[in-house]
Design a protein around this motif. Sequence first.
Motif, mmCIF file in Angstrom:
data_model
loop_
_atom_site.group_PDB
_atom_site.id
_atom_site.type_symbol
_atom_site.label_atom_id
_atom_site.label_comp_id
_atom_site.label_asym_id
_atom_site.label_seq_id
_atom_site.Cartn_x
_atom_site.Cartn_y
_atom_site.Cartn_z
ATOM 1 N N GLU A 134 0.830 -1.208 0.000
ATOM 2 C CA GLU A 134 0.000 0.000 0.000
ATOM 3 C C GLU A 134 0.863 1.257 0.000
ATOM 4 O O GLU A 134 0.603 2.218 -0.709
ATOM 5 N N LYS A 135 1.910 1.210 0.821
ATOM 6 C CA LYS A 135 2.778 2.384 0.966
ATOM 7 C C LYS A 135 3.557 2.675 -0.321
ATOM 8 O O LYS A 135 3.875 3.821 -0.612
ATOM 9 N N LYS A 137 2.508 2.594 -3.177
ATOM 10 C CA LYS A 137 1.664 3.390 -4.081
ATOM 11 C C LYS A 137 1.818 4.881 -3.816
ATOM 12 O O LYS A 137 1.691 5.693 -4.727
ATOM 13 N N VAL A 138 2.100 5.207 -2.550
ATOM 14 C CA VAL A 138 2.249 6.614 -2.173
ATOM 15 C C VAL A 138 3.324 7.284 -3.020
ATOM 16 O O VAL A 138 3.202 8.429 -3.413
ATOM 17 N N ALA A 168 6.470 7.166 4.734
ATOM 18 C CA ALA A 168 5.108 6.643 4.617
ATOM 19 C C ALA A 168 4.902 5.458 5.553
ATOM 20 O O ALA A 168 3.843 5.301 6.152
ATOM 21 N N GLU A 171 5.256 6.862 9.421
ATOM 22 C CA GLU A 171 4.247 7.840 9.828
ATOM 23 C C GLU A 171 4.678 8.724 10.989
ATOM 24 O O GLU A 171 4.075 8.703 12.064
ATOM 25 N N GLY A 195 2.988 12.363 -2.804
ATOM 26 C CA GLY A 195 3.192 11.418 -1.710
ATOM 27 C C GLY A 195 3.177 12.146 -0.376
ATOM 28 O O GLY A 195 2.461 11.766 0.555
ATOM 29 N N SER A 198 -0.197 13.466 0.594
ATOM 30 C CA SER A 198 -1.148 12.441 1.024
ATOM 31 C C SER A 198 -0.855 11.982 2.459
ATOM 32 O O SER A 198 -1.704 11.381 3.101
ATOM 33 N N LEU A 199 0.343 12.262 2.926
ATOM 34 C CA LEU A 199 0.694 11.834 4.285
ATOM 35 C C LEU A 199 0.376 12.904 5.331
ATOM 36 O O LEU A 199 0.428 12.647 6.531
#
Lengths: 256, 431
Positions: A134-135, A137-138, A168, A171, A195, A198-199
């Motif tokens: 998933e990460k 994709k960031v 990512a 966090e 990226g 989005s974080l």
Amino acid sequence: MISKNSKVLLEVRNLKAAVDGIEILKGVDLTVRAGEVHAIMGINGSGKSTFSKVLTGHPDYTVTGGTALFEGRDLFELEPEQRARAGLFLAFQYPVEIPGVSNSALLRLAYNTLQTERGLEELDPLEFDDLVQEKLKVVEMDPSFLGRSVNEGFSGGEKKRNEILQMAVLEPRLAILDETDSGLDIDALRIVANGVNSLLTPDNAVVMVTHYQRLLNYIVPDYVHVMDGGRIVRTGGKELALELEERGYDWLRVAA
Amino acid sequence: MTGTKAQCFERLLLGNPGNPESGSWLEAIRAAALDTAKALNFPSERHDDWRFTDLSPLFQHDFHPVDSYAGLARADIEAFLIPGSARLVFVDGCFAPELSDLSQAGQGVIVKSLAECLGDKRVEAHFAQHVSFEKDAFSALNTRFFEDGAFVHVSGEAAAPVHILHVATRRDTPSAIYPRSLVVMEANSRATVIEDYVGLGDGINLSNAVTEVVLKEYAQLQHVRVQREAKSAFHIGRCSVAAAQGSVYTSTSLAFGARVSRLALHVTQRGEGAEIHLNGLALIGGRQIADTHTRIDHAAPRGKSVQLHKCIADGAAHAVFSGKIIVHEGATGTDSAQSSRNLLLSGKAHIDTQPQLEIFNDDVSCKHGATVGQIDADALFFLKSRGLTGERARNLLTHAFAAEIIDRIPVPALVESLGRTMLDERMKVSA
Ligand SMILES: Nc1ncnc2c1ncn2[C@@H]1O[C@H](COP(=O)(O)OP(=O)(O)O)[C@@H](O)[C@H]1O
Ligand SMILES: [Mg+2]
């Protein structure tokens, strides 16, 4: 996003630091609250990377004065790894290559260290793989990068993206991005900026170190600070970056 | 307990009165070996090949021959087993058929106790022909006193790796053990052979091992040697390899254990175009000493040798690497590259590295280099900045440095278990 009521994450007062007995930081003040995006700009050699590394505890630098509180805790009482576990993150200007340590092994080790710190269960390789996919994709990174040694043989842009991948996964509460934009072509810049955007949450914050305003078109800062000669000599809003772009830095420089 | 060098040697010369009957050809060799050993004594510290290596901790013990076989259960050696391999197990130098499992050996592969094969002409033809004991007391002692050993003979392609497991047990008195191996690779054959020296508990034993390897034309051997004896043990190993035309010999040797260990590896390129690949790793700490002496003789044209040796020394450990490459007259077109890379983990550890090239003709390409470094400070800081403790970060970097060699072992199950035990061990040390 500025909200005066939000929590102070980082509070730096009159910070002075030296390397090999030479003072580089000469009294830096900076306050970062949750939800904010800061940019620190300045010419080469003004002390931006030094500031980043002093905050994260690089052993080459000696703090000679001032204070830095991270969520109320004295940063200088903490080892570098404790600062990381407390939620401080640095994306390095020059990411190191680590032959023999795979990207996935590093990410999992770092992630599980944090999980343990937070009193949570470690993830096994399979569970972690789900998370990391998933990460990836960031930062639009190919999964094949996971199996490769950390940064070994990566292009400049891939190394920078890899730093953001680490961000990512971990966090952090506060991420300092040291020239994450330099060496990126326009596509890579957009990917990295997306990226980072989005974080961003109301609970965390980002400090971007850069000397181009280009990045700031994508990640819009709430504050722009100009560093010169080891001090922050000017603070303004995002329009300050545009002014710098137009006028250069000379008009702000401390008289020698 | 504390003896002298002379007493220690005298004790070794007594050997084991119950040494098995050996057949006439071997008896003559054994007798000559004993005479040679008596004449040689332990190497002096002034001896060029031994000057870096302090054997004095060894002289403090009185090593007794092993005259009774310690019964072990499979569970005792479970941690060392390699799934899918053909396994020959020796306990304190004695063959342990009940722990061995040759069902995987496959066609064209003979894996047997040497003592059972003394009548085999192929054993007689090669035994003691490659490791000369004329100048080396340890080899002479081994040749005189070995109880048993491994005979591996390969024609065709071996279906499974051959695992020769030498287990040293903890005994009440220090023991002298003499592992012996002979590997004969017939023309065009291919195999992987693993020599594995392990210790159970913290026994004091002297493993004095001799291995001879013959590669006939176009044979290919992956030879893995793992020395993971007890930290209180002593290990002196010698291996000689003869490589015929077009053959490819690849050695990956690891030294983790023993208070004092030594490996002398000598490869001779006998035939045109043979390739020699030597990978070595010594990973030691505490007061360990690990010495690796290698020698490659290019004695035929168009040979190739590639060597990478790494030493990692922690605590007050001392690692020695001496790598000699000799390109003989007539060995034209030789292509040789040697690299010695070393990692010092503590201010008290030290590493001596000594690459030596001797070239007796012009038409060659030889490169060599050596570096000694410490853990990269930037890499260390990077890992800490990702939340790893300094100890964890150092271990990870050390492991990565070692992994470059360990990963060259062509047996994934072994790579995995070595990686695991190595990390566990270091975690324990640092915990
Ligand atoms: N480890 C170091 N050793 C010696 N000098 C250093 C070191 N780090 C930074 N400096 C010096 O401190 C000054 C500020 O450097 P730096 O913080 O890297 O600036 P910036 O990131 O703004 O380009 C420069 O003069 C640089 O040469
Ligand atoms: Mg910089």
